[in-house]
Design a protein around this motif. Sequence first.
Motif, PDB file in Angstrom:
ATOM      1  N   LEU A 149      18.841  43.806  73.104  1.00 51.27           N
ATOM      2  CA  LEU A 149      19.555  44.569  71.923  1.00 51.27           C
ATOM      3  C   LEU A 149      18.589  44.479  70.930  1.00 51.27           C
ATOM      4  CD1 LEU A 149      22.894  42.275  71.883  1.00 51.27           C
ATOM      5  CD2 LEU A 149      22.619  44.678  72.705  1.00 51.27           C
ATOM      6  N   ASP A 150      18.302  45.816  70.613  1.00 51.75           N
ATOM      7  CA  ASP A 150      17.200  46.242  69.757  1.00 51.75           C
ATOM      8  C   ASP A 150      18.046  46.343  68.160  1.00 51.75           C
ATOM      9  OD1 ASP A 150      14.997  46.932  68.122  1.00 51.75           O
ATOM     10  OD2 ASP A 150      14.885  49.027  69.011  1.00 51.75           O
ATOM     11  N   GLU A 151      18.014  45.414  67.515  1.00 49.59           N
ATOM     12  CA  GLU A 151      18.854  45.319  66.266  1.00 49.59           C
ATOM     13  C   GLU A 151      18.192  45.390  64.908  1.00 49.59           C
ATOM     14  OE1 GLU A 151      22.645  42.692  67.344  1.00 49.59           O
ATOM     15  OE2 GLU A 151      20.821  41.583  67.496  1.00 49.59           O
ATOM     16  N   ASP A 152      16.891  45.448  64.980  1.00 51.27           N
ATOM     17  CA  ASP A 152      16.118  45.182  63.868  1.00 51.27           C
ATOM     18  C   ASP A 152      15.616  46.686  63.165  1.00 51.27           C
ATOM     19  OD1 ASP A 152      14.435  44.334  61.723  1.00 51.27           O
ATOM     20  OD2 ASP A 152      12.627  44.042  63.004  1.00 51.27           O
ATOM     21  N   TYR A 153      16.975  46.899  62.411  1.00 57.08           N
ATOM     22  CA  TYR A 153      16.832  48.374  61.849  1.00 57.08           C
ATOM     23  C   TYR A 153      15.964  48.316  60.555  1.00 57.08           C
ATOM     24  CZ  TYR A 153      20.581  45.908  59.097  1.00 57.08           C
ATOM     25  OH  TYR A 153      21.332  45.234  58.057  1.00 57.08           O
ATOM     26  N   SER A 154      15.371  47.236  60.284  1.00 53.61           N
ATOM     27  CA  SER A 154      14.467  47.120  59.181  1.00 53.61           C
ATOM     28  C   SER A 154      13.223  47.833  59.340  1.00 53.61           C
ATOM     29  CB  SER A 154      14.433  45.777  58.524  1.00 53.61           C
ATOM     30  OG  SER A 154      13.824  45.164  59.282  1.00 53.61           O
ATOM     31  N   SER A 155      12.805  48.015  60.698  1.00 48.92           N
ATOM     32  CA  SER A 155      11.730  48.412  61.194  1.00 48.92           C
ATOM     33  C   SER A 155      11.941  49.726  61.851  1.00 48.92           C
ATOM     34  CB  SER A 155      11.067  47.560  62.362  1.00 48.92           C
ATOM     35  OG  SER A 155      10.032  48.014  62.843  1.00 48.92           O
ATOM     36  N   ALA A 156      11.914  50.905  60.995  1.00 51.06           N
ATOM     37  CA  ALA A 156      12.076  51.939  61.212  1.00 51.06           C
ATOM     38  C   ALA A 156      11.064  52.704  62.420  1.00 51.06           C
ATOM     39  CB  ALA A 156      11.845  53.007  59.933  1.00 51.06           C
ATOM     40  N   GLU A 157       9.826  52.121  62.363  1.00 48.12           N
ATOM     41  CA  GLU A 157       9.125  52.724  63.246  1.00 48.12           C
ATOM     42  C   GLU A 157       9.206  52.137  64.917  1.00 48.12           C
ATOM     43  OE1 GLU A 157       7.163  49.085  61.529  1.00 48.12           O
ATOM     44  OE2 GLU A 157       8.015  51.010  60.853  1.00 48.12           O
ATOM     45  N   ASN A 158      10.077  51.104  64.957  1.00 47.91           N
ATOM     46  CA  ASN A 158      10.313  50.685  66.241  1.00 47.91           C
ATOM     47  C   ASN A 158      11.750  50.572  66.636  1.00 47.91           C
ATOM     48  OD1 ASN A 158       7.747  49.335  66.663  1.00 47.91           O
ATOM     49  ND2 ASN A 158       7.989  47.778  65.148  1.00 47.91           N
ATOM     50  N   PHE A 159      12.588  50.690  65.664  1.00 50.23           N
ATOM     51  CA  PHE A 159      14.351  50.561  65.936  1.00 50.23           C
ATOM     52  C   PHE A 159      14.505  51.790  66.812  1.00 50.23           C
ATOM     53  CE2 PHE A 159      18.428  51.300  64.274  1.00 50.23           C
ATOM     54  CZ  PHE A 159      18.992  50.155  65.060  1.00 50.23           C
ATOM     55  N   THR A 160      15.341  51.316  67.857  1.00 55.98           N
ATOM     56  CA  THR A 160      16.063  52.258  68.758  1.00 55.98           C
ATOM     57  C   THR A 160      17.488  52.423  68.757  1.00 55.98           C
ATOM     58  OG1 THR A 160      15.795  51.089  70.665  1.00 55.98           O
ATOM     59  CG2 THR A 160      13.706  52.381  70.294  1.00 55.98           C
ATOM     60  N   ALA A 161      18.031  51.421  68.330  1.00 54.41           N
ATOM     61  CA  ALA A 161      19.641  51.114  68.526  1.00 54.41           C
ATOM     62  C   ALA A 161      20.010  51.110  69.972  1.00 54.41           C
ATOM     63  CB  ALA A 161      20.437  52.010  67.548  1.00 54.41           C
ATOM     64  N   LEU A 162      19.198  50.436  70.838  1.00 53.70           N
ATOM     65  CA  LEU A 162      19.499  50.814  72.105  1.00 53.70           C
ATOM     66  C   LEU A 162      19.948  49.255  72.601  1.00 53.70           C
ATOM     67  CD1 LEU A 162      16.740  52.799  73.769  1.00 53.70           C
ATOM     68  CD2 LEU A 162      19.113  53.585  73.149  1.00 53.70           C
ATOM     69  N   GLY A 163      20.755  49.358  73.625  1.00 56.80           N
ATOM     70  CA  GLY A 163      21.197  47.933  74.198  1.00 56.80           C
ATOM     71  C   GLY A 163      21.358  48.018  75.630  1.00 56.80           C
ATOM     72  N   ASN A 164      20.727  47.267  76.490  1.00 56.18           N
ATOM     73  CA  ASN A 164      20.615  47.231  77.689  1.00 56.18           C
ATOM     74  C   ASN A 164      21.124  45.881  78.299  1.00 56.18           C
ATOM     75  OD1 ASN A 164      19.056  49.989  78.166  1.00 56.18           O
ATOM     76  ND2 ASN A 164      17.731  48.577  76.801  1.00 56.18           N
ATOM     77  N   PHE A 165      22.074  45.921  79.220  1.00 55.72           N
ATOM     78  CA  PHE A 165      22.698  44.700  79.969  1.00 55.72           C
ATOM     79  C   PHE A 165      22.524  44.967  81.397  1.00 55.72           C
ATOM     80  CE2 PHE A 165      24.798  45.849  76.067  1.00 55.72           C
ATOM     81  CZ  PHE A 165      25.299  44.604  75.682  1.00 55.72           C
ATOM     82  N   TYR A 166      22.304  43.762  81.964  1.00 52.77           N
ATOM     83  CA  TYR A 166      21.854  43.900  83.356  1.00 52.77           C
ATOM     84  C   TYR A 166      22.510  42.430  83.955  1.00 52.77           C
ATOM     85  CZ  TYR A 166      18.429  47.309  82.136  1.00 52.77           C
ATOM     86  OH  TYR A 166      17.596  48.256  81.426  1.00 52.77           O
ATOM     87  N   PHE A 167      23.635  42.680  84.928  1.00 50.49           N
ATOM     88  CA  PHE A 167      24.342  41.680  85.488  1.00 50.49           C
ATOM     89  C   PHE A 167      23.821  41.637  87.062  1.00 50.49           C
ATOM     90  CE2 PHE A 167      26.667  43.286  81.650  1.00 50.49           C
ATOM     91  CZ  PHE A 167      26.866  42.091  81.074  1.00 50.49           C
ATOM     92  N   VAL A 168      23.610  40.660  87.550  1.00 44.95           N
ATOM     93  CA  VAL A 168      23.316  40.548  89.004  1.00 44.95           C
ATOM     94  C   VAL A 168      24.113  39.434  89.589  1.00 44.95           C
ATOM     95  CG1 VAL A 168      21.650  39.780  90.734  1.00 44.95           C
ATOM     96  CG2 VAL A 168      20.948  40.892  88.655  1.00 44.95           C
TER      97      VAL A 168
END
Length: 155
Positions: free
Chosen positions: A87-106
């Motif tokens: 979970l890319d949640e660090d919105y304080s870093s505009a150059e890195n923040f994507t607001a993407l979340g990836n979940f993988y279940f096996v």
Amino acid sequence: MTTQTIPVLLVTANVGSIFEDPSQMLKIWTQEFLRTVTKLDPKFIALHCQEVGGKNYENSMKHVEEFVNLLMSSNELRLFDKVRVYLDEDYSSAENFTALGNFYFVHESLDDVLIYNFKDFVFTNASGKEIHSGNIEAVVTKEKAKFPQELFPEV
């Protein structure tokens, strides 16, 4: 040589709106997703989410934990014993923040599951459940790229 077919479920979703009205939408969206899991009975699930935390990240990011908990504690996913959440949640870093979340279940029925380590360029054993959230820049089992800002500098 025998081949084994593994049923997979690949989902991509813009989930921004569920964080705008979490009291209603979070549970509804999660229930529909889990209903699909039950119906299709996959052994591998990749859930890729855009706009995790909603359009107003500062106010809505607090609901992401509830979203993760709804999925992780669900009866429908109880037999998935190898899980990775990014979970890319660090919105304080505009150059890195994507607001993407990836979940993988096996599913537990799958053995010898490997995950790629992008730092050391090797596959490693994937076992257990890991949730990576906040600033995930140092996580070695994720590869993240942001759309080049110079292509659309006004946005």
